[in-house]
Each structure stands twice: as C-alpha cells, then as structure tokens.
Motif scaffolding. Structure first.
Motif, short mmCIF file in Angstrom:
data_model
loop_
_atom_site.label_atom_id
_atom_site.label_comp_id
_atom_site.label_asym_id
_atom_site.label_seq_id
_atom_site.Cartn_x
_atom_site.Cartn_y
_atom_site.Cartn_z
N ALA A 1 78.15 -63.75 17.64
CA ALA A 1 79.17 -62.57 17.56
C ALA A 1 80.03 -62.06 18.67
CB ALA A 1 78.09 -61.69 18.17
N ALA A 2 79.58 -63.15 20.22
CA ALA A 2 80.38 -64.04 20.87
C ALA A 2 80.02 -65.02 21.66
CB ALA A 2 79.99 -62.45 21.88
N LEU A 3 81.46 -65.25 22.07
CA LEU A 3 81.10 -66.96 22.06
C LEU A 3 81.93 -67.01 23.76
CD1 LEU A 3 79.87 -70.01 21.77
CD2 LEU A 3 82.74 -70.27 20.65
N SER A 4 81.42 -67.69 24.54
CA SER A 4 82.30 -67.97 25.88
C SER A 4 81.80 -69.36 26.60
CB SER A 4 81.95 -67.31 26.97
OG SER A 4 81.82 -67.51 28.58
N GLY B 1 94.86 -68.00 26.93
CA GLY B 1 95.63 -66.50 26.20
C GLY B 1 94.36 -66.95 24.58
N ASP B 2 93.32 -67.92 24.94
CA ASP B 2 92.86 -67.85 23.34
C ASP B 2 91.97 -66.94 23.50
OD1 ASP B 2 92.56 -71.14 22.78
OD2 ASP B 2 94.02 -69.80 22.06
N SER B 3 91.37 -66.44 23.80
CA SER B 3 90.59 -65.27 24.76
C SER B 3 90.48 -63.65 23.39
CB SER B 3 89.96 -64.85 26.03
OG SER B 3 89.82 -66.11 26.01
N ALA B 4 90.35 -63.49 22.49
CA ALA B 4 90.32 -62.98 21.98
C ALA B 4 89.19 -61.95 21.21
CB ALA B 4 91.86 -63.14 20.65
N THR B 5 89.31 -61.01 19.83
CA THR B 5 88.19 -61.39 18.79
C THR B 5 88.57 -62.09 17.33
OG1 THR B 5 86.97 -59.07 19.60
CG2 THR B 5 87.10 -59.62 17.48
N LEU C 1 85.52 -63.78 21.43
CA LEU C 1 85.95 -65.20 22.05
C LEU C 1 86.17 -65.28 24.20
CD1 LEU C 1 85.74 -68.62 22.75
CD2 LEU C 1 88.41 -68.72 21.37
N GLN C 2 85.53 -65.94 24.45
CA GLN C 2 86.37 -65.37 26.11
C GLN C 2 86.70 -67.18 26.58
OE1 GLN C 2 83.78 -63.86 28.73
NE2 GLN C 2 85.73 -63.67 30.96
N VAL C 3 87.49 -67.73 26.66
CA VAL C 3 87.98 -68.67 26.91
C VAL C 3 88.19 -68.86 29.33
CG1 VAL C 3 89.04 -71.10 26.94
CG2 VAL C 3 88.46 -69.57 25.66
#
Lengths: 117, 110
Positions: free
Chosen positions: B9-12, B83-87, B106-108
């Motif tokens: 569901a979420a990834l950092s 910049g790839d951080s998004a859902t 996703l959070q990078v």
C-alpha cells in the motif's frame, strides 16, 4: 483544450443542496467516464457514455445521482439532495474507444473535490 | 466480480533504487491492463497500457509485465528519482469499464 477539463475544481455545499459537476472531454473522444474517489479508497466507477449508445449507469450509488452528455461532448454529473457521504473527488475521463474496441488509454481530468457540510 | 489488489500500500525508498510494484486481479478475462500515476490533488496520468495478448510494455525507466493466467502484473521502476514520488494505480478492463486497485503510495527520498 488539450486535456480533459473539469469544473469547478472545488465545491463546498450544504447538505440537502443540489450540485452540478461539469466535464469537457478531449475532442474526438467518444467514451466518457465518471469515477468517484473517496479518501483512502480506490476509484469507484459511476457511469460511462459511449457515442450515441445508452449510458451504463450501473455504478451510480443512488437515484440522487444522474448524468447526461449533450451532443456527444460535454457531460454533467448532478447530485440531488447532497449528503455528507457524497464528499469525494469526482473524476472524469475520456478515451477514443471502449477497451473492447481498441487500445486507447484513458485520459483523466484533475477532478472536482466536493465537500458536503 | 473483478477485484484488483495492489501490494504494498505504501513504499519509501532512497533515490537510485530499483523497485517493483505489484497488482493482482481475480478474473483473468480482461482486455487490457493500465498503470497510472496520480500526484496529490491531480487526476490520473496513464503510464503504460498492456493488451491482454502482450506480456510487457516499456516506457523509459518503466517496465510493466502482465501474466494474465495468474492474474498478476508488476510495474518495475529503474533507478528511482524523487520525482517518481506519487501514487501508482493499476486498472484492468473488461469490454467497457476499468476496475481500479487502491494504489501504492511511493515516496523516493534524496
């Protein structure tokens, strides 16, 4: 315009009032969809239009919801007697054809954030 | 009834990592599968569309695969950037409408 345009971008209304949300699809796109996105939820299908065919209304949650598409272009989603549970982001999307008729991707507008107080 | 599930569901992750997002669906009778990106307060942007007869599609640092028989798709992002951080959402279609998963946020970080 180049993309799908939705208006208003934000709408705050009192419980019991009627609201109209507008979608202007990409020119030439025959398929138009409405989805609803609630906080923390996935996209919920509401209704779609394809050309001159009768719309698929199977996702509309109640008879307070209705939509029309005039002249095969602009669409309006109307919610009557709004309730607090109607608060969500309403997204419109269009494509050249239905998935079963081709490989056109779906293009989304930025949505209308509806808040019912 | 088609159901679409996305894990995690979420990834950092730190910048530069290669990562994989997963999507599974219960009914293999699909016409195509699409991956979308959603930035906060915005609509969805189509990233990749895989037809049911295809196994994968590539666009830049993105590669999506489809295994229709097992009801799975993966989105591979190479050399991730802030910049790839998004859902990221996947959606499967029958003949007419798309059914969406609930997304992977996703959070990078740099």
């Amino acid at each position: 315009g180049a993309g799908v345009s939705q208006s208003p971008s934000n709408k705050v209304t009192e419980k019991g009032k009627d609201v109209e949300l507008r979608c202007d699809p990409i020119s030439g796109h025959t398929a138009l969809y409405w989805y609803r996105q609630s906080l923390g939820q996935g996209l919920e299908f509401l209704i779609y239009f394809q050309g001159n065919s009768a719309p698929d209304k199977s996702g509309l949650p109640s008879d307070r919801f209705s939509a029309e598409r005039t002249g095969g272009s602009v669409s309006t989603l109307t919610i009557q007697r709004t309730q607090q549970e109607d608060s969500a982001v309403y997204l419109c999307a269009s494509s050249l054809a239905l998935p079963g008729q081709g490989t056109s991707p779906l293009h989304f507008g930025n949505g209308t954030r509806l808040t019912v107080t | 009834k088609q159901e679409v599930t996305q894990i995690p569901a979420a990834l950092s992750v730190p910048e530069g990592e290669n990562l994989v997002l997963n999507c599974s669906f219960t009914d293999s009778a699909i016409y195509n599968l699409q991956w979308f990106r959603q930035d906060p307060g915005k609509g969805l942007t189509s990233l990749l569309l895989i037809q049911s007869s295809q196994r994968e599609q590539t666009s830049g640092r993105l590669n999506a695969s489809l295994d229709k028989s097992s009801g799975r798709s993966t989105l591979y992002i190479a050399a991730s950037q802030p910049g790839d951080s998004a859902t990221y959402l996947c959606a499967v279609s029958g003949t007419d409408k798309l059914i969406f998963g609930t997304g992977t946020r996703l959070q990078v970080f740099p």
